[in-house]
Enzyme design. Sequence first.
Site, PDB file in Angstrom:
ATOM      1  N   ARG A 102       0.879  -1.178   0.000  1.00 60.80           N
ATOM      2  CA  ARG A 102       0.000   0.000   0.000  1.00 60.80           C
ATOM      3  C   ARG A 102       0.907   1.216   0.000  1.00 60.80           C
ATOM      4  O   ARG A 102       1.711   1.396   0.927  1.00 60.80           O
ATOM      5  CB  ARG A 102      -0.923  -0.006   1.215  1.00 60.80           C
ATOM      6  CG  ARG A 102      -1.664   1.314   1.380  1.00 60.80           C
ATOM      7  CD  ARG A 102      -2.797   1.252   2.355  1.00 60.80           C
ATOM      8  NE  ARG A 102      -3.941   0.574   1.758  1.00 60.80           N
ATOM      9  CZ  ARG A 102      -5.182   0.656   2.223  1.00 60.80           C
ATOM     10  NH1 ARG A 102      -5.452   1.387   3.292  1.00 60.80           N
ATOM     11  NH2 ARG A 102      -6.174   0.016   1.633  1.00 60.80           N
ATOM     12  N   HIS A 129      -7.161   0.881  -6.682  1.00 60.71           N
ATOM     13  CA  HIS A 129      -7.396   0.028  -5.508  1.00 60.71           C
ATOM     14  C   HIS A 129      -8.062  -1.269  -6.001  1.00 60.71           C
ATOM     15  O   HIS A 129      -9.227  -1.545  -5.684  1.00 60.71           O
ATOM     16  CB  HIS A 129      -8.285   0.772  -4.511  1.00 60.71           C
ATOM     17  CG  HIS A 129      -8.319   0.165  -3.144  1.00 60.71           C
ATOM     18  ND1 HIS A 129      -7.499  -0.888  -2.762  1.00 60.71           N
ATOM     19  CD2 HIS A 129      -9.087   0.451  -2.050  1.00 60.71           C
ATOM     20  CE1 HIS A 129      -7.759  -1.207  -1.505  1.00 60.71           C
ATOM     21  NE2 HIS A 129      -8.717  -0.416  -1.058  1.00 60.71           N
ATOM     22  N   GLN A 132     -10.001  -3.998  -3.807  1.00 57.22           N
ATOM     23  CA  GLN A 132     -11.323  -3.576  -3.337  1.00 57.22           C
ATOM     24  C   GLN A 132     -12.399  -3.949  -4.363  1.00 57.22           C
ATOM     25  O   GLN A 132     -13.508  -4.347  -4.014  1.00 57.22           O
ATOM     26  CB  GLN A 132     -11.324  -2.061  -3.095  1.00 57.22           C
ATOM     27  CG  GLN A 132     -12.654  -1.515  -2.617  1.00 57.22           C
ATOM     28  CD  GLN A 132     -13.000  -1.976  -1.202  1.00 57.22           C
ATOM     29  OE1 GLN A 132     -12.188  -1.852  -0.302  1.00 57.22           O
ATOM     30  NE2 GLN A 132     -14.200  -2.506  -1.010  1.00 57.22           N
ATOM     31  N   ASP A 223     -17.094   7.189  -2.281  1.00 58.47           N
ATOM     32  CA  ASP A 223     -15.870   7.007  -1.501  1.00 58.47           C
ATOM     33  C   ASP A 223     -15.604   8.336  -0.801  1.00 58.47           C
ATOM     34  O   ASP A 223     -16.230   9.358  -1.117  1.00 58.47           O
ATOM     35  CB  ASP A 223     -14.716   6.636  -2.459  1.00 58.47           C
ATOM     36  CG  ASP A 223     -13.394   6.367  -1.737  1.00 58.47           C
ATOM     37  OD1 ASP A 223     -13.414   6.081  -0.523  1.00 58.47           O
ATOM     38  OD2 ASP A 223     -12.334   6.444  -2.394  1.00 58.47           O
ATOM     39  N   CYS A 263     -16.340   1.487  -0.053  1.00 54.65           N
ATOM     40  CA  CYS A 263     -15.158   0.691   0.306  1.00 54.65           C
ATOM     41  C   CYS A 263     -14.797   0.844   1.780  1.00 54.65           C
ATOM     42  O   CYS A 263     -14.122  -0.011   2.334  1.00 54.65           O
ATOM     43  CB  CYS A 263     -13.985   1.070  -0.590  1.00 54.65           C
ATOM     44  SG  CYS A 263     -13.402   2.760  -0.370  1.00 54.65           S
ATOM     45  N   ARG A 291     -13.554  -8.547   1.399  1.00 57.99           N
ATOM     46  CA  ARG A 291     -12.123  -8.259   1.197  1.00 57.99           C
ATOM     47  C   ARG A 291     -11.314  -9.507   1.572  1.00 57.99           C
ATOM     48  O   ARG A 291     -10.352  -9.873   0.895  1.00 57.99           O
ATOM     49  CB  ARG A 291     -11.693  -7.072   2.073  1.00 57.99           C
ATOM     50  CG  ARG A 291     -12.312  -5.734   1.665  1.00 57.99           C
ATOM     51  CD  ARG A 291     -11.794  -5.300   0.307  1.00 57.99           C
ATOM     52  NE  ARG A 291     -10.343  -5.256   0.271  1.00 57.99           N
ATOM     53  CZ  ARG A 291      -9.577  -4.270   0.750  1.00 57.99           C
ATOM     54  NH1 ARG A 291     -10.148  -3.198   1.255  1.00 57.99           N
ATOM     55  NH2 ARG A 291      -8.268  -4.328   0.675  1.00 57.99           N
TER      56      ARG A 291
END
Length: 306
Positions: A102, A129, A132, A223, A263, A291
């Site tokens: 990340r 991402h 996700q 988001d 998310c 996830r």
Amino acid sequence: MRHFLTLRDYTKEEILEIIDLALAIKKEQKAKRPHPYLAGQTLAMIFEKSSTRTRVSFESGMFQLGGHALFLSNRDIHLGRGEPVKDTARVISSMTDMVMIRTFEHSMLEEFSLYSSVPVINGLSDSYHPVQLIADYMTMVECGRHENPIVAYVGDGNNMTHSWLMLASKLGFDLRVATPEGYACDPLIVEDALNFAKQSGAKISFTNDPKIAVAGATVVTTDTWISMGQEEEKAKRLHDFKGYIVDEDLMALADPYAIFLHCLPAYRGVEVSEAVLEGDQSVIFLEAENRLHGQKGLMVWLDKHR
Ligand code: CP
Ligand code: NVA
């Protein structure tokens, strides 16, 4: 050997294979059947940004698959003190079986993967991402919202939006993106997505009006307006995104059976109202749980393809 840096590098068939594998492994776990497909393997997890879901899902997932995960924050390894990415990549990949990263700049992941002798997974960069989206699509499948969906994304043109663009353009579904002026998606990623859409038949559209995006949508998503690394822009962003909250009035324009995805982490009363987040159409906690299952499927798939 394959890396998983963006869905751009994956075909529709490959994405669906990963989802199928994830759903099958989820069933095994729910039936309490051991599934040690990665017994004896180690996953290095490099975090240059915070995380709740990504860290816990990868670490638990690797354990459930019979392996072990190492949490390496910037403060723990020399990468944070300036050891070059290409040296870190060669060292860590010589001792582990897979690496999850990340980070900020997507180019860091690209450089790392060039020098890595094991698969590298993007656990979020400023551009994408993708893990996700594996969980998000899996959630759509489980909710029966994957056949000809109309997905409305309302908010910032960020790493999540870019990943939705890749998923929709690869799988061939409709995606409507509503962003405020000045917060549109990266034009190069849009161009890419529109090219893939020509082959897949995806209908992708952009607007500055959340109502246009959400009208009749079967999946509504948003988001945070302030992604990690943008904390200093908070006041300006809160001002510029006025009118983009996903609330009951906006959701009322969607298909009555629409689901709401986020998310997470979510900021109540900012990008989404409490009533929508906690309402009947919200499947955010199934999405978050997925996830774990999605990434288990992904890691097993990457292991099979080395
Ligand atoms: N959605 C997501 O990636 O959450 P975390 O930042 O908690 O990992
Ligand atoms: N766009 C958000 C996603 C968090 C999971 C960020 O990058 O902070």
